[in-house]
Design a protein around this motif. Structure first.
Motif, PDB file in Angstrom:
ATOM      1  N   SER A  81     -10.176  18.072  -3.198  1.00 20.37           N
ATOM      2  CA  SER A  81     -11.191  18.954  -2.649  1.00 20.37           C
ATOM      3  C   SER A  81     -10.818  19.330  -1.229  1.00 20.37           C
ATOM      4  CB  SER A  81     -12.562  18.270  -2.667  1.00 20.37           C
ATOM      5  OG  SER A  81     -12.552  17.127  -1.838  1.00 20.37           O
ATOM      6  N   GLY A  82     -11.443  20.344  -0.730  1.00 26.27           N
ATOM      7  CA  GLY A  82     -11.200  20.767   0.642  1.00 26.27           C
ATOM      8  C   GLY A  82     -10.096  21.788   0.775  1.00 26.27           C
ATOM      9  N   ARG A  83      -9.228  21.835  -0.180  1.00 29.99           N
ATOM     10  CA  ARG A  83      -8.192  22.858  -0.234  1.00 29.99           C
ATOM     11  C   ARG A  83      -7.641  22.888  -1.638  1.00 29.99           C
ATOM     12  NH1 ARG A  83      -3.543  22.178   3.596  1.00 29.99           N
ATOM     13  NH2 ARG A  83      -2.706  23.824   2.309  1.00 29.99           N
ATOM     14  N   THR A  84      -6.865  23.901  -1.919  1.00 33.59           N
ATOM     15  CA  THR A  84      -6.279  24.009  -3.244  1.00 33.59           C
ATOM     16  C   THR A  84      -4.927  23.325  -3.256  1.00 33.59           C
ATOM     17  OG1 THR A  84      -7.381  26.114  -3.637  1.00 33.59           O
ATOM     18  CG2 THR A  84      -5.509  25.586  -5.024  1.00 33.59           C
ATOM     19  N   PHE A  85      -4.766  22.401  -4.165  1.00 24.30           N
ATOM     20  CA  PHE A  85      -3.522  21.653  -4.252  1.00 24.30           C
ATOM     21  C   PHE A  85      -2.617  22.168  -5.364  1.00 24.30           C
ATOM     22  CE2 PHE A  85      -3.864  18.221  -1.250  1.00 24.30           C
ATOM     23  CZ  PHE A  85      -5.216  18.163  -0.983  1.00 24.30           C
ATOM     24  N   THR A  86      -2.909  23.353  -5.868  1.00 22.32           N
ATOM     25  CA  THR A  86      -2.125  23.841  -6.999  1.00 22.32           C
ATOM     26  C   THR A  86      -0.670  24.096  -6.635  1.00 22.32           C
ATOM     27  OG1 THR A  86      -2.916  26.070  -6.515  1.00 22.32           O
ATOM     28  CG2 THR A  86      -4.086  24.830  -8.213  1.00 22.32           C
ATOM     29  N   SER A  87      -0.384  24.275  -5.356  1.00 28.20           N
ATOM     30  CA  SER A  87       1.009  24.506  -4.960  1.00 28.20           C
ATOM     31  C   SER A  87       1.740  23.205  -4.668  1.00 28.20           C
ATOM     32  CB  SER A  87       1.055  25.413  -3.726  1.00 28.20           C
ATOM     33  OG  SER A  87       0.384  24.800  -2.646  1.00 28.20           O
ATOM     34  N   TYR A  88       1.053  22.086  -4.770  1.00 26.17           N
ATOM     35  CA  TYR A  88       1.643  20.799  -4.469  1.00 26.17           C
ATOM     36  C   TYR A  88       2.074  20.083  -5.743  1.00 26.17           C
ATOM     37  CZ  TYR A  88      -0.320  20.969   0.263  1.00 26.17           C
ATOM     38  OH  TYR A  88      -0.629  21.301   1.547  1.00 26.17           O
ATOM     39  N   ALA A  89       3.070  19.258  -5.604  1.00 25.35           N
ATOM     40  CA  ALA A  89       3.349  18.273  -6.634  1.00 25.35           C
ATOM     41  C   ALA A  89       2.394  17.112  -6.385  1.00 25.35           C
ATOM     42  CB  ALA A  89       4.791  17.815  -6.565  1.00 25.35           C
ATOM     43  N   MET A  90       1.973  16.484  -7.466  1.00 27.63           N
ATOM     44  CA  MET A  90       1.048  15.366  -7.355  1.00 27.63           C
ATOM     45  C   MET A  90       1.709  14.119  -7.910  1.00 27.63           C
ATOM     46  SD  MET A  90      -1.664  16.784  -6.049  1.00 27.63           S
ATOM     47  CE  MET A  90      -2.958  15.571  -6.332  1.00 27.63           C
ATOM     48  N   GLY A  91       1.426  13.012  -7.277  1.00 31.62           N
ATOM     49  CA  GLY A  91       2.043  11.774  -7.726  1.00 31.62           C
ATOM     50  C   GLY A  91       1.086  10.606  -7.712  1.00 31.62           C
ATOM     51  N   TRP A  92       1.469   9.583  -8.437  1.00 31.00           N
ATOM     52  CA  TRP A  92       0.758   8.309  -8.440  1.00 31.00           C
ATOM     53  C   TRP A  92       1.720   7.224  -7.952  1.00 31.00           C
ATOM     54  CZ3 TRP A  92      -4.354   7.575  -9.291  1.00 31.00           C
ATOM     55  CH2 TRP A  92      -5.072   8.593  -9.931  1.00 31.00           C
ATOM     56  N   PHE A  93       1.210   6.402  -7.072  1.00 29.65           N
ATOM     57  CA  PHE A  93       1.932   5.250  -6.578  1.00 29.65           C
ATOM     58  C   PHE A  93       1.032   4.030  -6.763  1.00 29.65           C
ATOM     59  CE2 PHE A  93       5.610   6.918  -4.139  1.00 29.65           C
ATOM     60  CZ  PHE A  93       5.383   8.268  -4.320  1.00 29.65           C
ATOM     61  N   ARG A  94       1.612   2.854  -6.639  1.00 29.43           N
ATOM     62  CA  ARG A  94       0.808   1.642  -6.724  1.00 29.43           C
ATOM     63  C   ARG A  94       1.346   0.596  -5.758  1.00 29.43           C
ATOM     64  NH1 ARG A  94       2.524  -0.351 -12.838  1.00 29.43           N
ATOM     65  NH2 ARG A  94       4.650  -1.045 -12.326  1.00 29.43           N
ATOM     66  N   GLN A  95       0.444  -0.297  -5.380  1.00 24.52           N
ATOM     67  CA  GLN A  95       0.816  -1.361  -4.463  1.00 24.52           C
ATOM     68  C   GLN A  95       0.163  -2.660  -4.911  1.00 24.52           C
ATOM     69  OE1 GLN A  95       0.009  -0.486  -0.334  1.00 24.52           O
ATOM     70  NE2 GLN A  95       1.455  -2.029   0.357  1.00 24.52           N
ATOM     71  N   ALA A  96       1.006  -3.619  -5.253  1.00 30.85           N
ATOM     72  CA  ALA A  96       0.541  -4.943  -5.634  1.00 30.85           C
ATOM     73  C   ALA A  96       0.478  -5.822  -4.385  1.00 30.85           C
ATOM     74  CB  ALA A  96       1.477  -5.543  -6.668  1.00 30.85           C
ATOM     75  N   PRO A  97      -0.317  -6.883  -4.415  1.00 32.34           N
ATOM     76  CA  PRO A  97      -0.426  -7.762  -3.242  1.00 32.34           C
ATOM     77  C   PRO A  97       0.932  -8.274  -2.802  1.00 32.34           C
ATOM     78  CG  PRO A  97      -2.122  -8.287  -4.832  1.00 32.34           C
ATOM     79  CD  PRO A  97      -1.215  -7.299  -5.508  1.00 32.34           C
ATOM     80  N   GLY A  98       1.207  -8.150  -1.528  1.00 38.84           N
ATOM     81  CA  GLY A  98       2.455  -8.640  -0.977  1.00 38.84           C
ATOM     82  C   GLY A  98       3.669  -7.781  -1.256  1.00 38.84           C
ATOM     83  N   LYS A  99       3.453  -6.635  -1.874  1.00 33.22           N
ATOM     84  CA  LYS A  99       4.581  -5.755  -2.196  1.00 33.22           C
ATOM     85  C   LYS A  99       4.392  -4.395  -1.547  1.00 33.22           C
ATOM     86  CE  LYS A  99       5.816  -7.893  -6.605  1.00 33.22           C
ATOM     87  NZ  LYS A  99       6.128  -7.641  -8.033  1.00 33.22           N
ATOM     88  N   GLU A 100       5.468  -3.652  -1.475  1.00 29.86           N
ATOM     89  CA  GLU A 100       5.399  -2.319  -0.921  1.00 29.86           C
ATOM     90  C   GLU A 100       4.849  -1.346  -1.969  1.00 29.86           C
ATOM     91  OE1 GLU A 100       9.105  -2.582   2.266  1.00 29.86           O
ATOM     92  OE2 GLU A 100       9.202  -1.217   0.557  1.00 29.86           O
ATOM     93  N   ARG A 101       4.331  -0.243  -1.462  1.00 28.59           N
ATOM     94  CA  ARG A 101       3.856   0.790  -2.364  1.00 28.59           C
ATOM     95  C   ARG A 101       5.041   1.378  -3.115  1.00 28.59           C
ATOM     96  NH1 ARG A 101      -0.494   5.093  -0.113  1.00 28.59           N
ATOM     97  NH2 ARG A 101      -1.256   3.073   0.671  1.00 28.59           N
ATOM     98  N   GLU A 102       4.894   1.542  -4.424  1.00 26.27           N
ATOM     99  CA  GLU A 102       5.999   2.019  -5.233  1.00 26.27           C
ATOM    100  C   GLU A 102       5.590   3.224  -6.076  1.00 26.27           C
ATOM    101  OE1 GLU A 102       7.266  -1.036  -7.950  1.00 26.27           O
ATOM    102  OE2 GLU A 102       5.443  -0.915  -9.134  1.00 26.27           O
TER     103      GLU A 102
END
Length: 123
Positions: A25-46
């Motif tokens: 929301s707040g702007r149109t993200f249709t020109s962006y690529a979208m991604g999912w990342f995850r971060q487990a306890p004690g680990k870096e975001r991947e």
């Protein structure tokens, strides 16, 4: 103010499924690529998965390939992550992000992030 809001995650048993959504929301993200990342306890975001807007090309981490599916609905400004055959090692906080760079796998190219949602997979 551009904003990405993830849906609520949850607790699921191993082998189960869960679908996350991320509404922009707040702007149109249709020109962006979208991604999912995850971060487990004690680990870096991947990196988990990403989808380009123009081609619809999708990308997955080896650890989720064949189990997770990313999709997007540009009309709704929403991206989804369907997670099947969940494993305890999938437990993490999941974040969606938006990037206009060509590198959809790298963390640093993402300009916008959601607040994160907890996914817990019990064995």
């Amino acid at each position: 103010q551009a904003q990405l809001v993830e849906s609520e995650g949850g607790l699921v048993q191993a082998g189960g499924s869960l679908r996350l959504s991320c509404a922009a929301s707040g702007r149109t993200f249709t020109s962006y690529a979208m991604g999912w990342f995850r971060q487990a306890p004690g680990k870096e975001r991947e990196f988990v998965a990403a989808i380009r807007r123009s081609s619809g090309s999708t990308y997955y981490a080896d650890s989720v390939k064949g189990r997770f599916t990313i999709s997007r609905d540009n009309a709704k400004n929403t991206v989804y992550l369907q997670m099947n055959s969940l494993k305890p090692e999938d437990t993490a906080v999941y974040y969606c992000g938006a990037t206009w760079t060509t590198d959809v796998v790298g963390l640093t190219g993402y300009a916008y992030w959601g607040q994160g949602t907890q996914v817990t997979v019990s064995s």
